[in-house]
Design a protein around this motif. Structure first.
Motif, PDB file in Angstrom:
ATOM      1  N   LYS A  62       0.923  -1.135   0.119  1.00  0.00           N
ATOM      2  CA  LYS A  62      -0.106   0.044  -0.034  1.00  0.00           C
ATOM      3  C   LYS A  62       0.895   1.240  -0.180  1.00  0.00           C
ATOM      4  N   LEU A  63       1.927   1.307   0.687  1.00  0.00           N
ATOM      5  CA  LEU A  63       2.830   2.529   0.974  1.00  0.00           C
ATOM      6  C   LEU A  63       3.303   2.658  -0.580  1.00  0.00           C
ATOM      7  N   VAL A  64       4.133   1.713  -1.002  1.00  0.00           N
ATOM      8  CA  VAL A  64       4.782   2.142  -2.228  1.00  0.00           C
ATOM      9  C   VAL A  64       3.594   2.254  -3.324  1.00  0.00           C
ATOM     10  N   LEU A  65       2.429   1.901  -3.440  1.00  0.00           N
ATOM     11  CA  LEU A  65       1.658   2.030  -4.300  1.00  0.00           C
ATOM     12  C   LEU A  65       0.891   3.693  -4.280  1.00  0.00           C
ATOM     13  N   MET A  66       0.746   3.977  -2.960  1.00  0.00           N
ATOM     14  CA  MET A  66       0.382   5.361  -2.705  1.00  0.00           C
ATOM     15  C   MET A  66       1.391   6.360  -3.090  1.00  0.00           C
ATOM     16  N   CYS A  67       2.668   6.209  -2.826  1.00  0.00           N
ATOM     17  CA  CYS A  67       3.665   7.106  -3.222  1.00  0.00           C
ATOM     18  C   CYS A  67       3.939   7.100  -4.464  1.00  0.00           C
ATOM     19  N   SER A  68       3.940   6.030  -5.211  1.00  0.00           N
ATOM     20  CA  SER A  68       4.188   5.807  -6.666  1.00  0.00           C
ATOM     21  C   SER A  68       2.974   6.753  -7.407  1.00  0.00           C
ATOM     22  N   MET A  69       1.750   6.370  -6.924  1.00  0.00           N
ATOM     23  CA  MET A  69       0.570   7.085  -7.939  1.00  0.00           C
ATOM     24  C   MET A  69       0.753   8.454  -7.535  1.00  0.00           C
ATOM     25  N   CYS A  70       1.113   8.991  -6.543  1.00  0.00           N
ATOM     26  CA  CYS A  70       0.913  10.334  -6.128  1.00  0.00           C
ATOM     27  C   CYS A  70       2.237  11.053  -6.945  1.00  0.00           C
ATOM     28  N   GLY A  71       3.266  10.451  -6.792  1.00  0.00           N
ATOM     29  CA  GLY A  71       4.317  11.194  -7.630  1.00  0.00           C
ATOM     30  C   GLY A  71       4.208  11.183  -9.162  1.00  0.00           C
ATOM     31  N   SER A  72       3.547   9.863  -9.578  1.00  0.00           N
ATOM     32  CA  SER A  72       3.219   9.893 -11.041  1.00  0.00           C
ATOM     33  C   SER A  72       2.323  11.116 -11.343  1.00  0.00           C
ATOM     34  N   PHE A  73       1.264  11.053 -10.517  1.00  0.00           N
ATOM     35  CA  PHE A  73       0.089  12.164 -10.890  1.00  0.00           C
ATOM     36  C   PHE A  73       0.921  13.558 -10.924  1.00  0.00           C
ATOM     37  N   VAL A  74       1.658  13.865  -9.866  1.00  0.00           N
ATOM     38  CA  VAL A  74       2.345  15.268  -9.966  1.00  0.00           C
ATOM     39  C   VAL A  74       3.208  15.540 -11.205  1.00  0.00           C
ATOM     40  N   SER A  75       4.076  14.353 -11.693  1.00  0.00           N
ATOM     41  CA  SER A  75       4.789  14.453 -13.038  1.00  0.00           C
ATOM     42  C   SER A  75       3.717  14.571 -14.074  1.00  0.00           C
ATOM     43  N   ALA A  76       2.805  14.048 -13.967  1.00  0.00           N
ATOM     44  CA  ALA A  76       1.965  13.977 -15.358  1.00  0.00           C
ATOM     45  C   ALA A  76       1.215  15.048 -15.512  1.00  0.00           C
ATOM     46  N   VAL A  77       0.765  15.960 -14.317  1.00  0.00           N
ATOM     47  CA  VAL A  77       0.113  17.139 -14.248  1.00  0.00           C
ATOM     48  C   VAL A  77       0.976  18.260 -14.790  1.00  0.00           C
ATOM     49  N   LEU A  78       2.161  18.196 -14.115  1.00  0.00           N
ATOM     50  CA  LEU A  78       3.422  19.037 -14.882  1.00  0.00           C
ATOM     51  C   LEU A  78       3.646  19.001 -16.143  1.00  0.00           C
ATOM     52  N   SER A  79       3.552  17.855 -16.709  1.00  0.00           N
ATOM     53  CA  SER A  79       3.832  17.532 -18.142  1.00  0.00           C
ATOM     54  C   SER A  79       2.828  18.244 -18.903  1.00  0.00           C
ATOM     55  N   SER A  80       1.807  18.649 -18.392  1.00  0.00           N
ATOM     56  CA  SER A  80       0.877  19.450 -19.343  1.00  0.00           C
ATOM     57  C   SER A  80       1.002  20.883 -19.463  1.00  0.00           C
ATOM     58  N   PHE A  81       2.013  21.273 -18.659  1.00  0.00           N
ATOM     59  CA  PHE A  81       2.789  22.521 -18.889  1.00  0.00           C
ATOM     60  C   PHE A  81       4.002  22.771 -19.692  1.00  0.00           C
ATOM     61  N   ALA A  82       4.300  21.525 -20.294  1.00  0.00           N
ATOM     62  CA  ALA A  82       5.653  21.600 -20.851  1.00  0.00           C
ATOM     63  C   ALA A  82       5.940  22.453 -21.921  1.00  0.00           C
ATOM     64  N   ARG A  83       6.967  23.085 -22.190  1.00  0.00           N
ATOM     65  CA  ARG A  83       7.236  24.101 -23.108  1.00  0.00           C
ATOM     66  C   ARG A  83       7.599  23.455 -24.376  1.00  0.00           C
ATOM     67  N   SER A  84       8.340  22.559 -24.211  1.00  0.00           N
ATOM     68  CA  SER A  84       9.041  21.770 -25.437  1.00  0.00           C
ATOM     69  C   SER A  84       8.768  20.094 -25.441  1.00  0.00           C
ATOM     70  N   TRP A  85       9.076  19.486 -26.602  1.00  0.00           N
ATOM     71  CA  TRP A  85       8.952  18.052 -26.311  1.00  0.00           C
ATOM     72  C   TRP A  85      10.016  17.358 -25.534  1.00  0.00           C
ATOM     73  N   GLN A  86      11.089  18.077 -25.421  1.00  0.00           N
ATOM     74  CA  GLN A  86      12.244  17.631 -24.507  1.00  0.00           C
ATOM     75  C   GLN A  86      11.963  17.678 -23.265  1.00  0.00           C
ATOM     76  N   VAL A  87      11.045  18.785 -22.658  1.00  0.00           N
ATOM     77  CA  VAL A  87      10.746  18.638 -21.167  1.00  0.00           C
ATOM     78  C   VAL A  87       9.309  17.823 -20.934  1.00  0.00           C
ATOM     79  N   LEU A  88       8.611  17.492 -22.079  1.00  0.00           N
ATOM     80  CA  LEU A  88       7.444  16.780 -21.784  1.00  0.00           C
ATOM     81  C   LEU A  88       8.105  15.348 -21.747  1.00  0.00           C
ATOM     82  N   ALA A  89       9.207  14.903 -22.371  1.00  0.00           N
ATOM     83  CA  ALA A  89       9.912  13.456 -22.364  1.00  0.00           C
ATOM     84  C   ALA A  89      10.181  13.547 -21.000  1.00  0.00           C
ATOM     85  N   ALA A  90      11.029  14.309 -20.308  1.00  0.00           N
ATOM     86  CA  ALA A  90      11.689  14.329 -19.328  1.00  0.00           C
ATOM     87  C   ALA A  90      10.577  13.935 -18.143  1.00  0.00           C
ATOM     88  N   LEU A  91       9.555  14.955 -18.077  1.00  0.00           N
ATOM     89  CA  LEU A  91       8.393  14.589 -17.116  1.00  0.00           C
ATOM     90  C   LEU A  91       7.663  13.211 -17.513  1.00  0.00           C
TER      91      LEU A  91
END
Length: 518
Positions: free
Chosen positions: A113-142
């Motif tokens: 449970k701990l691993v799944l909660m931490c990983s899903m939260c981290g993935s959610f934050v990264s995916a949301v930030l990727s919607s604001f990427a200014r270039s395809w390289q930044v999108l790829a990194a996120l």
């Protein structure tokens, strides 16, 4: 099924209680984990956990495989070539390769449970930030970070669900979970269709916020939702028992019992133990311990079967995923070129036509007054949905022939290879597209190859050989996606013929597998 009226009998030493004329035993002695889990019953808690785990797998699938449709919609805005789309689309595999083993280790030592909660939260934050990427390289990194986090679901989710379900329902739940990934293409294709039809441009934070960015945000929501759902469940009782936290395990079992309709004070188990052979050692991670697990796989008598199965894994994943990951872009370029006067061209000539029109596929999208619209062709959506649903049905059909695995594997690979050769030989694009779909049926071999990892290895090696098998699969997909995306525009037929040759070699390798036991 509730648990209120169950009657438990174990030994004369147990403490006796009565309820509504029935005898209920409260056991002073420790009981086995599986026996205690069976006593929790089967009801609302299990159904709710199944839904939460199903959501996790769907969220992971959308995060990893849905990037292809985001890349297709963002092509104009970010000015990408097909090669750059391939690099972007392959990032999830790089994330999985880097984190798959660490997530497995953390899941075994820190909790499911701990691993799944931490990983899903981290993935959610990264995916949301990727919607604001200014270039395809930044999108790829996120997206690399997002998929590296969400990849924890590949191992931890199945373990978490299986360890919280009684023996009667476990197999059925695992079967239901395997269908989750098959649903994801239909979900993100429909979302892509609905959202990219919108027409807006909002200047903010130095970017133009367009529909593809909203699509990226919407596709991140299941990650956050799954993390929230996990909050309402207990840690895996088996994990707690395995690391010596027996009383916490009993409390987790009691919560399952109550969630299934029982009353806390009536739960009869006071202590549990893990059966012989079910307790797993939790070793400290080190390169030496890792090598100790891996080395026997590459020594006789396991060496030959390891090389054979890993080669088969390499073949089917590089042949299929190299094209399937960028399938939204392939379909969009195909239908755009077809509508632009390519109805009489061969399949690969459509991609040559797109490449000759512009060095990027940006011009293949609707533009008005030089402004990117980021839309996706309707036919791309319908073709993508048809691909996902037809393969779901085909997989269900093929599963009925599971006892003839070797014959099935050879047959599918030979038919797929023949289809790959035929794609560009018809001289007409639509029939070429049909053959291209047939070629992609190499995906039907994924599960068959995985089943050999279980059958051909001793129990103590199955976990590691399967883990390494997934690493081979993801490395193959990562390399193949970048190779195909860089050659598809100018050397489409070469890519298809090369894939056909690989698949034929896979069929030859499959012929060396042990005979089917009927």
């Amino acid at each position: 099924m509730g648990v209120d009226n169950l009657s438990y009998v174990r030994s004369t030493d147990d403490l006796e209680m009565s309820e509504k004329g029935q005898t209920v035993k409260v056991w002073d002695k420790a009981v086995s984990y599986e026996e205690a889990l069976d006593l929790t019953g089967h009801g609302r808690y299990n159904y709710s956990l199944l839904f939460a785990c199903f959501m996790i797998i769907v969220a992971m699938g959308i995060d990893i495989f849905g990037l292809g449709i985001i890349a297709t919609a963002a092509t104009c805005d970010l000015g990408m070539t097909i090669k750059e789309i391939g690099i972007l689309s392959s990032m999830p595999f790089a994330g999985i390769i880097v984190m798959s083993y660490p997530w497995g280790y953390l899941s075994d030592t820190r909790g499911r449970k701990l691993v799944l909660m931490c990983s899903m939260c981290g993935s959610f934050v990264s995916a949301v930030l990727s919607s604001f990427a200014r270039s395809w390289q930044v999108l790829a990194a996120l997206r690399f970070l997002s998929s590296a986090m969400s990849s924890a679901a590949e191992s931890a989710t199945y373990a978490f669900l299986g360890e919280c379900c009684n023996s009667r329902s476990r197999a059925r739940y695992m079967l239901l979970m395997t269908s989750a990934l098959m649903l994801t293409p239909t979900i993100y294709y429909i979302w892509g269709y609905l959202i990219t039809k919108l027409d807006f441009t909002i200047p903010m934070l130095g970017i133009d916020y367009r529909p593809w960015r909203l699509l990226t945000l919407v596709m991140a929501l299941p990650l956050g939702l799954s993390a929230i759902l996990l909050y309402f469940f207990s840690e895996s009782p088996k994990f707690l028992a395995n690391v010596g936290r027996s009383q916490e395990a009993v409390e987790a079992l009691r919560r399952i019992y109550v969630g299934n309709g029982g009353q806390a004070e009536k739960f009869p188990v006071k202590d549990i133990y893990l059966e012989e052979g079910s307790k797993e050692s939790v070793a400290t991670f080190s390169l030496h311990s890792l090598w100790t697990q891996i080395a026997p796989l590459f020594k006789p008598p396991l060496l030959w079967r390891t090389l054979l199965l890993y080669y088969l894994t390499f073949v089917v994943y590089i042949a299929n995923n190299s094209f399937a990951i960028i399938l939204p872009t392939i379909l969009n370029v195909f239908f755009t070129s077809y509508a632009s006067g390519g109805a009489n061209l061969a399949f690969c000539e459509l991609f040559n036509m797109a490449d000759s029109d512009n060095s990027t596929v940006t011009e293949q999208y609707n533009r008005e007054d030089s402004e990117c619209q980021g839309t996706i062709m309707d036919n791309t959506i319908w073709a993508g949905c048809a691909h996902g649903l037809s393969f779901f049905l085909l997989n269900a059909l093929i599963s009925q022939c599971a006892r003839r695995r070797k014959v099935l594997t050879i047959s599918i690979l030979l038919v797929s290879a023949a289809a790959a050769v035929a794609v560009d030989q018809t001289g007409e694009p639509l029939s070429g597209l049909i053959f291209f779909y047939v070629f992609l049926t190499t995906a039907m071999v994924f599960g068959v190859v995985s089943s050999y990892f279980v059958d051909l290895y001793p129990t103590s090696y199955r976990g590691m050989v399967a883990c390494l098998g997934m690493m081979v699969a993801r490395l193959s997909a990562f390399a193949g996606t970048n190779l195909v995306s860089s050659t598809m525009s100018q050397h489409c037929s070469v890519a298809l013929y090369g894939a056909a040759g690989l698949v034929v070699s896979g069929a030859v390798a499959a012929a060396l597998l042990p005979a089917d036991v009927l």
